[in-house]
Design a protein around this motif. Structure first.
Motif, mmCIF file in Angstrom:
data_model
loop_
_atom_site.group_PDB
_atom_site.id
_atom_site.type_symbol
_atom_site.label_atom_id
_atom_site.label_comp_id
_atom_site.label_asym_id
_atom_site.label_seq_id
_atom_site.Cartn_x
_atom_site.Cartn_y
_atom_site.Cartn_z
ATOM 1 N N PRO A 109 0.822 -1.219 0.000
ATOM 2 C CA PRO A 109 0.000 0.000 0.000
ATOM 3 C C PRO A 109 0.853 1.264 0.000
ATOM 4 O O PRO A 109 1.946 1.288 0.553
ATOM 5 C CB PRO A 109 -0.802 -0.122 1.297
ATOM 6 N N MET A 110 0.315 2.290 -0.659
ATOM 7 C CA MET A 110 0.910 3.623 -0.587
ATOM 8 C C MET A 110 0.315 4.318 0.632
ATOM 9 O O MET A 110 -0.893 4.572 0.684
ATOM 10 C CB MET A 110 0.600 4.432 -1.849
ATOM 11 N N LYS A 111 1.152 4.629 1.615
ATOM 12 C CA LYS A 111 0.681 5.245 2.854
ATOM 13 C C LYS A 111 1.238 6.655 2.996
ATOM 14 O O LYS A 111 2.172 7.034 2.303
ATOM 15 C CB LYS A 111 1.088 4.397 4.057
ATOM 16 N N ASP A 112 0.655 7.393 3.943
ATOM 17 C CA ASP A 112 1.098 8.769 4.236
ATOM 18 C C ASP A 112 1.100 9.616 2.966
ATOM 19 O O ASP A 112 2.050 10.358 2.690
ATOM 20 C CB ASP A 112 2.494 8.768 4.873
ATOM 21 N N CYS A 113 0.047 9.505 2.199
ATOM 22 C CA CYS A 113 -0.012 10.195 0.906
ATOM 23 C C CYS A 113 -0.389 11.667 1.081
ATOM 24 O O CYS A 113 -1.340 11.995 1.799
ATOM 25 C CB CYS A 113 -1.032 9.526 -0.006
ATOM 26 N N TYR A 119 -3.049 18.394 0.279
ATOM 27 C CA TYR A 119 -4.160 17.553 0.700
ATOM 28 C C TYR A 119 -3.603 16.219 1.195
ATOM 29 O O TYR A 119 -2.883 15.536 0.467
ATOM 30 C CB TYR A 119 -5.127 17.294 -0.456
ATOM 31 N N ARG A 120 -3.943 15.867 2.430
ATOM 32 C CA ARG A 120 -3.556 14.557 2.953
ATOM 33 C C ARG A 120 -4.689 13.569 2.686
ATOM 34 O O ARG A 120 -5.844 13.859 3.001
ATOM 35 C CB ARG A 120 -3.256 14.646 4.447
ATOM 36 N N ILE A 121 -4.354 12.431 2.085
ATOM 37 C CA ILE A 121 -5.375 11.455 1.702
ATOM 38 C C ILE A 121 -5.049 10.105 2.325
ATOM 39 O O ILE A 121 -3.939 9.865 2.806
ATOM 40 C CB ILE A 121 -5.479 11.322 0.170
ATOM 41 N N GLY A 122 -6.026 9.219 2.299
ATOM 42 C CA GLY A 122 -5.849 7.898 2.886
ATOM 43 C C GLY A 122 -4.953 7.009 2.050
ATOM 44 O O GLY A 122 -4.554 7.356 0.933
ATOM 45 N N PRO A 123 -4.636 5.834 2.540
ATOM 46 C CA PRO A 123 -3.754 4.916 1.808
ATOM 47 C C PRO A 123 -4.401 4.401 0.522
ATOM 48 O O PRO A 123 -5.619 4.330 0.407
ATOM 49 C CB PRO A 123 -3.518 3.773 2.805
ATOM 50 N N VAL A 124 -3.545 4.076 -0.451
ATOM 51 C CA VAL A 124 -4.000 3.489 -1.712
ATOM 52 C C VAL A 124 -3.526 2.033 -1.713
ATOM 53 O O VAL A 124 -2.322 1.763 -1.764
ATOM 54 C CB VAL A 124 -3.436 4.248 -2.935
ATOM 55 N N ASN A 179 4.952 7.009 1.372
ATOM 56 C CA ASN A 179 6.036 6.234 1.978
ATOM 57 C C ASN A 179 6.870 5.495 0.945
ATOM 58 O O ASN A 179 7.997 5.081 1.219
ATOM 59 C CB ASN A 179 5.451 5.227 2.968
ATOM 60 N N MET A 180 6.338 5.333 -0.275
ATOM 61 C CA MET A 180 7.030 4.560 -1.300
ATOM 62 C C MET A 180 7.955 5.407 -2.163
ATOM 63 O O MET A 180 8.929 4.911 -2.718
ATOM 64 C CB MET A 180 6.011 3.867 -2.213
ATOM 65 N N PHE A 181 7.616 6.690 -2.316
ATOM 66 C CA PHE A 181 8.409 7.558 -3.189
ATOM 67 C C PHE A 181 8.121 9.016 -2.851
ATOM 68 O O PHE A 181 7.153 9.346 -2.170
ATOM 69 C CB PHE A 181 8.111 7.294 -4.674
ATOM 70 N N GLN A 182 8.991 9.873 -3.358
ATOM 71 C CA GLN A 182 8.856 11.316 -3.178
ATOM 72 C C GLN A 182 8.857 11.993 -4.555
ATOM 73 O O GLN A 182 9.370 11.460 -5.531
ATOM 74 C CB GLN A 182 10.022 11.880 -2.346
ATOM 75 N N ASN A 183 8.263 13.193 -4.596
ATOM 76 C CA ASN A 183 8.349 14.041 -5.800
ATOM 77 C C ASN A 183 7.794 13.363 -7.055
ATOM 78 O O ASN A 183 8.351 13.508 -8.145
ATOM 79 C CB ASN A 183 9.801 14.475 -6.065
ATOM 80 N N LEU A 184 6.702 12.646 -6.927
ATOM 81 C CA LEU A 184 6.018 12.122 -8.107
ATOM 82 C C LEU A 184 5.170 13.254 -8.682
ATOM 83 O O LEU A 184 4.238 13.725 -8.035
ATOM 84 C CB LEU A 184 5.138 10.933 -7.729
ATOM 85 N N THR A 185 5.502 13.724 -9.872
ATOM 86 C CA THR A 185 4.852 14.926 -10.392
ATOM 87 C C THR A 185 4.292 14.704 -11.794
ATOM 88 O O THR A 185 4.727 13.826 -12.530
ATOM 89 C CB THR A 185 5.833 16.115 -10.446
ATOM 90 N N ASN A 186 3.324 15.540 -12.119
ATOM 91 C CA ASN A 186 2.817 15.654 -13.476
ATOM 92 C C ASN A 186 2.263 17.066 -13.620
ATOM 93 O O ASN A 186 2.127 17.793 -12.624
ATOM 94 C CB ASN A 186 1.744 14.612 -13.773
ATOM 95 N N TYR A 187 1.965 17.468 -14.836
ATOM 96 C CA TYR A 187 1.481 18.828 -15.059
ATOM 97 C C TYR A 187 0.475 18.821 -16.195
ATOM 98 O O TYR A 187 0.387 17.881 -16.986
ATOM 99 C CB TYR A 187 2.636 19.768 -15.408
ATOM 100 N N LYS A 188 -0.272 19.896 -16.272
ATOM 101 C CA LYS A 188 -1.224 20.088 -17.362
ATOM 102 C C LYS A 188 -1.254 21.578 -17.680
ATOM 103 O O LYS A 188 -1.320 22.418 -16.779
ATOM 104 C CB LYS A 188 -2.618 19.614 -16.934
ATOM 105 N N SER A 189 -1.200 21.907 -18.953
ATOM 106 C CA SER A 189 -1.252 23.307 -19.365
ATOM 107 C C SER A 189 -2.692 23.704 -19.646
ATOM 108 O O SER A 189 -3.482 22.913 -20.167
ATOM 109 C CB SER A 189 -0.393 23.533 -20.611
#
Length: 700
Positions: free
Chosen positions: A617-621, A637-642, A671-681
């Motif tokens: 699970p992805m936690k502390d999202c 925004y803090r969200i629940g685990p995935v 908890n699994m990774f940091q700085n996962l980003t995307n963008y939209k113009s």
């Protein structure tokens, strides 16, 4: 006279002038103008001045910059207010006048010193009144300025655009990193000029070549110092953004405080983006360029060595440089009057080891054209950059008895892809043709031969071609692998062995996976496998094996790549075949859905989703959204685990306030990774005005 001309006030008309000088994004209160272009000020006097008109020749303006302004070095200028101004030098002309005010057009030279200026009114050659301060920048819109860029779309991209893309990954899997250059943020101009102030030769700030070299040298000098933000540092206004690498501004702010942390090997590429920010802010067109497979530290040699053990894993480092998976640099646009004709245009900032000339001598500025033509005598760094995009890699096997054996390797093609963000769009533009002639072309052959000849004449030639191998009993090896691999995912790799002879061969095959940082440094050994095979005569045999993170002895470090290698040794010969592929590790995809065109001040709905394909699970999202002109300040925004196999989808609403093209950036940490980003113009357009038919007309 002096008393009669006492100044009541001076209106520098910052908002109007900054609009005309393309600096309104920096400030509407502080006057910021570009050299060689007139700006307007209004002087209001305490008493009517018409009776003093015959004595106007005694009234002049004084502009000065630096700690010790001097006419001799161009940091101070005194010029009369006249109806006939010298448009090539400092000049002032009265455009409008009434009994108690003058509207004056002030023109600065196109080769003036840039920086913070004081503007004074001088009466009768003695008494001076401070009218105010202004900042003077380079002007790519002025034909007389050394940084003039003719194309308006390019000026908007390379000077005015704050939304950037930095290209990382491999040549087969180019990954884009959304980057906020932020050159017009409230304090970036002051920070950039503060960096420049390390150089006390203010009189040379008129030369964009010198300014670029100073900034490039400081990048190199401060590289090992504490300039990247630390996760522990919090700022009331910045929130948690200080530990992000998404933009130049937090880095630039802490650069001058020295209270951050060193630039780690996995993030040194951000310095090219910070240099781009400072250059654009000062008015120098600049862009970040990425070279995929770049030979670094070669000393100009056109051969690079790599060493692998008998299991096919990289073992030690060569003394003739190292092949980086990718390497970023900063290019800036300007004329080069001190060089022979033909070298104007894009120049590469190339920090070097500090020499006797000190920190400020530790940067060369190399014309891209010189690299393409192999003009080694132009400047010392040309040979280094030429080798970085033209060298060949030689692979050696380190035997257990300590001897080195040459392998029959598929030679890496260095500099096979050089990319930058395209003008006016978010696509990737390949600019390899600016750096080198097409592979195999007559021009490429002529340039390589000339470079090799010149290096030989100077006693620096180590050859430009790998040693030739004659195989009496040949064996051929090919490796096929995916260009990318999902984090914790599975893939297949295929090894093809070809025995073209009429004799059976016994082959020892070693396959391995290592984690490598982008600069070619080993991060971790992950997995290895050995096979013994018997190849029949005239046989092509394919071995397909699964590649899974579950096989690895440990997880690859963040921001690393998979280096897959295979080595085949024929039992009757010491000559080994070798093949290698670098594979990008792809993290989960953060999807954004929102309209492409929205109205100003109208609520905009956007949704973000992410699918958890991992086994845990992805936690502390925490999801963060930001975007200049779209959101006043960053939201978190803090969200629940995935849970594994599930998809998270969340929606939010924003209200865009500024017209034009803007970028919404979404980032997720867990908890699994940091700085996962995307963008939209998104393009923000003005609201439609009601038409006449919308109203019901009534007559009394």
């Amino acid at each position: 006279m002096g008393q009669a001309l006492a100044i009541k006030s001076c209106d520098l008309q910052a908002a109007r002038n900054n609009e005309e000088h393309h600096t309104k994004a920096i400030s509407s209160q502080h006057l910021i103008v570009r050299r060689g272009q007139p700006f307007t000020i209004v002087l209001h006097f305490r008493t009517p001045i018409h009776k003093f008109l015959p004595n106007l020749k005694k009234v002049a303006l004084v502009a000065q910059t630096g700690e010790q302004p001097s006419k001799a070095n161009g940091t101070q200028a005194t010029f009369p207010i006249s109806s006939l101004g010298d448009r090539k030098g400092w000049s002032a002309a009265v455009e409008e006048r009434d009994a108690e005010s003058w509207t004056i057009s002030v023109t600065t030279p196109a080769a003036a010193v840039i920086g913070h200026y004081s503007l004074l009114l001088q009466v009768s050659g003695r008494k001076q009144y401070l009218l105010g301060q202004f900042t003077l920048l380079f002007n790519p819109w002025n034909k007389e300025d050394a940084v003039f860029l003719e194309n308006e779309a390019q000026r908007r991209e390379y000077v005015l655009n704050q939304n950037g893309l930095i290209y990382l990954g491999t040549a087969d899997c180019i990954q884009e990193e959304s980057w906020d250059f932020g050159q017009f943020e409230r304090d970036v101009m002051d920070l950039s000029l503060s960096l420049l102030s390390v150089d006390k030769h203010v009189e040379k700030w008129s030369q964009p070549v010198h300014v670029a070299q100073v900034l490039g040298a400081l990048l190199h000098a401060l590289k090992e110092k504490s300039i990247l933000p630390t996760p522990q540092i919090q700022d009331v206004e910045e929130g948690t953004s200080l530990n992000k690498r998404r933009g130049s501004v937090p880095i630039l702010r802490q650069w001058l405080t020295g209270q951050g942390r060193p630039v780690y090997a996995g993030q040194a590429w951000v310095l090219a983006a910070v240099a781009c920010t400072a250059l654009r802010c000062l008015g120098v067109p600049a862009r970040v360029v990425t070279t995929f497979s770049s030979a670094q530290g070669t000393g100009g040699d056109l051969l690079v060595d790599e060493y692998y053990n008998e299991e096919g894993l990289q073992n030690g480092e060569g003394q003739r440089g190292r092949v980086w998976i990718f390497q970023t640099s900063t290019e800036c646009w300007m004329k080069r009057p001190a060089l022979p004709q033909g070298y104007d245009g894009w120049q590469i900032l190339y920090p070097t080891a500090s020499s006797g000339s000190g920190v400020l001598g530790a940067c060369d500025l190399v014309p891209v054209k010189a690299v393409k033509e192999g003009s080694l005598g132009l400047t010392p760094a040309v040979s280094q950059i030429f080798a970085s995009v033209n060298a060949s890699c030689v692979v050696w096997k380190c035997c257990e008895d300590g001897t080195l054996e040459l392998t029959s390797s598929n030679t890496k093609y260095i500099g096979n892809s050089i990319s930058t963000k395209a003008v006016g769009s978010d696509r990737c533009e390949d600019i390899t043709q600016h750096y080198k002639y097409p592979e195999g072309s007559l021009q490429e052959k002529e340039v390589l031969e000339r470079v090799q000849r010149e290096r030989k004449e100077h006693g620096k030639d180590n050859g430009s071609h790998p040693p030739s191998l004659e195989m009496a009993d040949p064996l051929y090896l090919f490796l096929e692998a995916p260009s990318s691999l999902p984090l914790r995912g599975n893939a297949q790799l295929t090894v093809t062995l070809v025995n073209p002879s009429d004799q059976e061969k016994v082959v020892q095959l070693a396959i391995g996976a290592q984690a490598m940082y982008y600069n070619g440094i080993l991060a971790a050994e992950l997995w290895r496998e050995k096979l013994s095979l018997t190849l029949s005569a005239n046989l092509v045999q394919k071995i397909t094996t699964s590649l899974s993170f579950s096989y690895f002895e440990q997880n690859p470090p963040e921001n690393s790549f998979l280096r897959l290698t295979t080595m085949a040794t024929h039992s009757k010969s010491s000559l080994s075949c070798f093949a290698q592929e670098d594979v990008a590790i792809c993290r989960p995809w953060l999807a954004i859905e929102m309209p492409e065109i929205v109205e100003q001040y109208q609520p905009l709905k956007a949704s973000v989703s992410i699918h958890n394909s991992l086994g845990a699970p992805m936690k502390d999202c925490v999801i963060s959204i930001l975007g200049r002109g779209l959101i006043h300040r960053e939201r978190n925004y803090r969200i629940g685990p995935v849970w594994p196999g599930n998809t998270l989808c969340t929606q939010f609403q924003i209200t865009p306030t500024h017209l034009g093209l803007h970028r919404l950036t979404v980032e997720m940490d867990c908890n699994m990774f940091q700085n996962l980003t995307n963008y939209k113009s998104v393009t923000v357009v003005a609201p439609e005005l009601p038409t006449l038919s919308s109203f019901s007309l009534s007559h009394p």
